[in-house]
Design a protein around this motif. Structure first.
Motif, PDB file in Angstrom:
ATOM      1  N   SER A  97       0.666  -1.178  -0.007  1.00 38.91           N
ATOM      2  CA  SER A  97      -0.140  -0.003   0.150  1.00 38.91           C
ATOM      3  C   SER A  97       0.623   1.220  -0.195  1.00 38.91           C
ATOM      4  CB  SER A  97      -0.818   0.045   1.228  1.00 38.91           C
ATOM      5  OG  SER A  97      -0.236   0.012   2.282  1.00 38.91           O
ATOM      6  N   GLY A  98       2.014   1.040   0.067  1.00 40.71           N
ATOM      7  CA  GLY A  98       2.900   2.325   0.113  1.00 40.71           C
ATOM      8  C   GLY A  98       3.117   2.874   1.342  1.00 40.71           C
ATOM      9  N   ILE A  99       2.439   3.985   1.705  1.00 44.77           N
ATOM     10  CA  ILE A  99       2.439   4.762   2.945  1.00 44.77           C
ATOM     11  C   ILE A  99       1.781   3.993   4.088  1.00 44.77           C
ATOM     12  CG2 ILE A  99       1.915   7.128   3.874  1.00 44.77           C
ATOM     13  CD1 ILE A  99       1.918   8.193   1.144  1.00 44.77           C
ATOM     14  N   GLN A 100       0.787   3.168   3.908  1.00 43.21           N
ATOM     15  CA  GLN A 100       0.116   2.684   4.956  1.00 43.21           C
ATOM     16  C   GLN A 100       1.031   1.580   5.489  1.00 43.21           C
ATOM     17  OE1 GLN A 100      -3.940   1.212   4.591  1.00 43.21           O
ATOM     18  NE2 GLN A 100      -3.811   2.110   2.524  1.00 43.21           N
ATOM     19  N   CYS A 101       2.107   0.928   5.190  1.00 45.55           N
ATOM     20  CA  CYS A 101       2.955   0.061   5.935  1.00 45.55           C
ATOM     21  C   CYS A 101       2.057  -1.289   6.099  1.00 45.55           C
ATOM     22  CB  CYS A 101       3.526   0.434   7.325  1.00 45.55           C
ATOM     23  SG  CYS A 101       4.488   1.753   7.145  1.00 45.55           S
ATOM     24  N   ALA A 107     -11.495 -12.683  -2.135  1.00 50.93           N
ATOM     25  CA  ALA A 107     -11.853 -11.800  -0.993  1.00 50.93           C
ATOM     26  C   ALA A 107     -10.556 -10.882  -0.984  1.00 50.93           C
ATOM     27  CB  ALA A 107     -11.801 -12.721   0.262  1.00 50.93           C
ATOM     28  N   VAL A 108     -10.658  -9.849  -0.199  1.00 48.64           N
ATOM     29  CA  VAL A 108      -9.727  -8.730   0.047  1.00 48.64           C
ATOM     30  C   VAL A 108      -9.581  -8.654   1.470  1.00 48.64           C
ATOM     31  CG1 VAL A 108      -9.140  -6.381  -0.436  1.00 48.64           C
ATOM     32  CG2 VAL A 108     -10.544  -7.542  -2.092  1.00 48.64           C
ATOM     33  N   ALA A 109      -8.160  -8.606   1.752  1.00 45.61           N
ATOM     34  CA  ALA A 109      -7.694  -8.459   3.136  1.00 45.61           C
ATOM     35  C   ALA A 109      -6.684  -7.250   3.136  1.00 45.61           C
ATOM     36  CB  ALA A 109      -7.233  -9.884   3.784  1.00 45.61           C
ATOM     37  N   ILE A 110      -6.297  -6.754   4.223  1.00 45.45           N
ATOM     38  CA  ILE A 110      -5.209  -5.811   4.437  1.00 45.45           C
ATOM     39  C   ILE A 110      -4.339  -6.398   5.506  1.00 45.45           C
ATOM     40  CG2 ILE A 110      -6.491  -4.243   6.051  1.00 45.45           C
ATOM     41  CD1 ILE A 110      -4.689  -2.129   4.469  1.00 45.45           C
ATOM     42  N   GLU A 111      -3.204  -6.788   5.303  1.00 41.29           N
ATOM     43  CA  GLU A 111      -2.273  -7.130   6.014  1.00 41.29           C
ATOM     44  C   GLU A 111      -1.275  -6.319   6.683  1.00 41.29           C
ATOM     45  OE1 GLU A 111      -0.307 -10.630   4.212  1.00 41.29           O
ATOM     46  OE2 GLU A 111      -2.345 -11.282   3.629  1.00 41.29           O
ATOM     47  N   ASP A 112      -0.736  -6.513   8.062  1.00 41.33           N
ATOM     48  CA  ASP A 112       0.333  -5.742   8.396  1.00 41.33           C
ATOM     49  C   ASP A 112       1.646  -5.999   7.586  1.00 41.33           C
ATOM     50  OD1 ASP A 112      -1.262  -5.343  10.551  1.00 41.33           O
ATOM     51  OD2 ASP A 112      -0.570  -6.895  12.098  1.00 41.33           O
ATOM     52  N   PHE A 113       2.343  -4.790   7.733  1.00 47.56           N
ATOM     53  CA  PHE A 113       3.701  -5.027   6.942  1.00 47.56           C
ATOM     54  C   PHE A 113       4.295  -6.247   7.066  1.00 47.56           C
ATOM     55  CE2 PHE A 113       8.033  -3.929   5.932  1.00 47.56           C
ATOM     56  CZ  PHE A 113       7.811  -3.287   4.572  1.00 47.56           C
ATOM     57  N   ASP A 114       4.436  -6.924   8.262  1.00 48.57           N
ATOM     58  CA  ASP A 114       5.414  -7.925   8.396  1.00 48.57           C
ATOM     59  C   ASP A 114       4.247  -9.390   8.381  1.00 48.57           C
ATOM     60  OD1 ASP A 114       3.728  -8.086  10.606  1.00 48.57           O
ATOM     61  OD2 ASP A 114       5.323  -8.095  12.276  1.00 48.57           O
ATOM     62  N   ARG A 115       3.278  -9.414   7.780  1.00 54.05           N
ATOM     63  CA  ARG A 115       2.111 -10.131   7.836  1.00 54.05           C
ATOM     64  C   ARG A 115       2.046 -10.908   9.075  1.00 54.05           C
ATOM     65  NH1 ARG A 115       5.278 -10.975   2.401  1.00 54.05           N
ATOM     66  NH2 ARG A 115       4.220  -9.508   1.044  1.00 54.05           N
ATOM     67  N   SER A 116       1.847 -10.415  10.100  1.00 50.54           N
ATOM     68  CA  SER A 116       1.538 -10.803  11.088  1.00 50.54           C
ATOM     69  C   SER A 116       0.152 -10.731  11.670  1.00 50.54           C
ATOM     70  CB  SER A 116       2.383 -10.273  12.547  1.00 50.54           C
ATOM     71  OG  SER A 116       2.146  -8.963  12.715  1.00 50.54           O
ATOM     72  N   GLY A 117      -0.522  -9.947  10.919  1.00 55.29           N
ATOM     73  CA  GLY A 117      -2.132  -9.948  11.204  1.00 55.29           C
ATOM     74  C   GLY A 117      -2.708  -9.459  10.021  1.00 55.29           C
ATOM     75  N   SER A 118      -4.071  -9.808   9.822  1.00 52.33           N
ATOM     76  CA  SER A 118      -4.602  -9.656   8.486  1.00 52.33           C
ATOM     77  C   SER A 118      -6.354  -9.044   8.718  1.00 52.33           C
ATOM     78  CB  SER A 118      -4.700 -10.781   7.953  1.00 52.33           C
ATOM     79  OG  SER A 118      -5.440 -10.525   6.667  1.00 52.33           O
ATOM     80  N   ALA A 127     -10.446  -3.146  -7.437  1.00 54.19           N
ATOM     81  CA  ALA A 127     -10.960  -1.890  -7.430  1.00 54.19           C
ATOM     82  C   ALA A 127     -11.306  -1.924  -5.866  1.00 54.19           C
ATOM     83  CB  ALA A 127     -12.215  -1.986  -8.185  1.00 54.19           C
ATOM     84  N   ILE A 128     -11.856  -2.669  -5.029  1.00 53.05           N
ATOM     85  CA  ILE A 128     -12.061  -2.528  -3.916  1.00 53.05           C
ATOM     86  C   ILE A 128     -10.804  -2.263  -3.006  1.00 53.05           C
ATOM     87  CG2 ILE A 128     -12.705  -3.646  -1.679  1.00 53.05           C
ATOM     88  CD1 ILE A 128     -14.934  -5.410  -3.715  1.00 53.05           C
ATOM     89  N   ALA A 129      -9.802  -2.675  -3.250  1.00 51.17           N
ATOM     90  CA  ALA A 129      -8.724  -2.399  -2.452  1.00 51.17           C
ATOM     91  C   ALA A 129      -8.100  -0.878  -2.932  1.00 51.17           C
ATOM     92  CB  ALA A 129      -7.525  -3.536  -2.991  1.00 51.17           C
ATOM     93  N   TRP A 130      -8.529  -0.490  -4.010  1.00 53.60           N
ATOM     94  CA  TRP A 130      -7.895   0.816  -4.586  1.00 53.60           C
ATOM     95  C   TRP A 130      -8.715   1.934  -3.877  1.00 53.60           C
ATOM     96  CZ3 TRP A 130      -4.314   3.649  -6.077  1.00 53.60           C
ATOM     97  CH2 TRP A 130      -4.637   5.067  -6.726  1.00 53.60           C
TER      98      TRP A 130
END
Length: 88
Positions: free
Chosen positions: A30-34, A47-58, A73-76
């Protein structure tokens, strides 16, 4: 800054693929969001998920999506929403 102006200024998400066990995920930093956006198949849909930078949480942000393009498009839109909040 308006939402439309922000959409014009932001760089698009750069999507890649990775194999995790038996599944293949599509992901973009995501760039700035880490954090990372991940698109994965779930029961024949996406499905769309957002994960922590180190992929420890989703956190799953959308399910039952018919196509990968819709999922992107949903992620964008989520990315734009997050960035727009930074200007408030």
């Amino acid at each position: 800054m308006t939402r439309e102006q922000l959409k014009q200024e932001l760089k698009p998400l750069h999507w890649s693929r990775r194999k995790i066990g038996d599944r293949e995920d599509i992901y973009a930093h995501s760039g700035i969001q880490c954090s990372w956006y991940s698109i994965y198949e779930l029961d024949g849909m996406y499905a769309v998920a957002i994960e922590d930078f180190d992929r420890s949480g989703s956190v799953c942000i959308a399910v039952d999506i018919e196509t990968v393009e819709e999922a992107k498009a949903i992620a964008w839109e989520d990315h734009v929403d997050y960035m727009l909040q930074q200007f408030k």
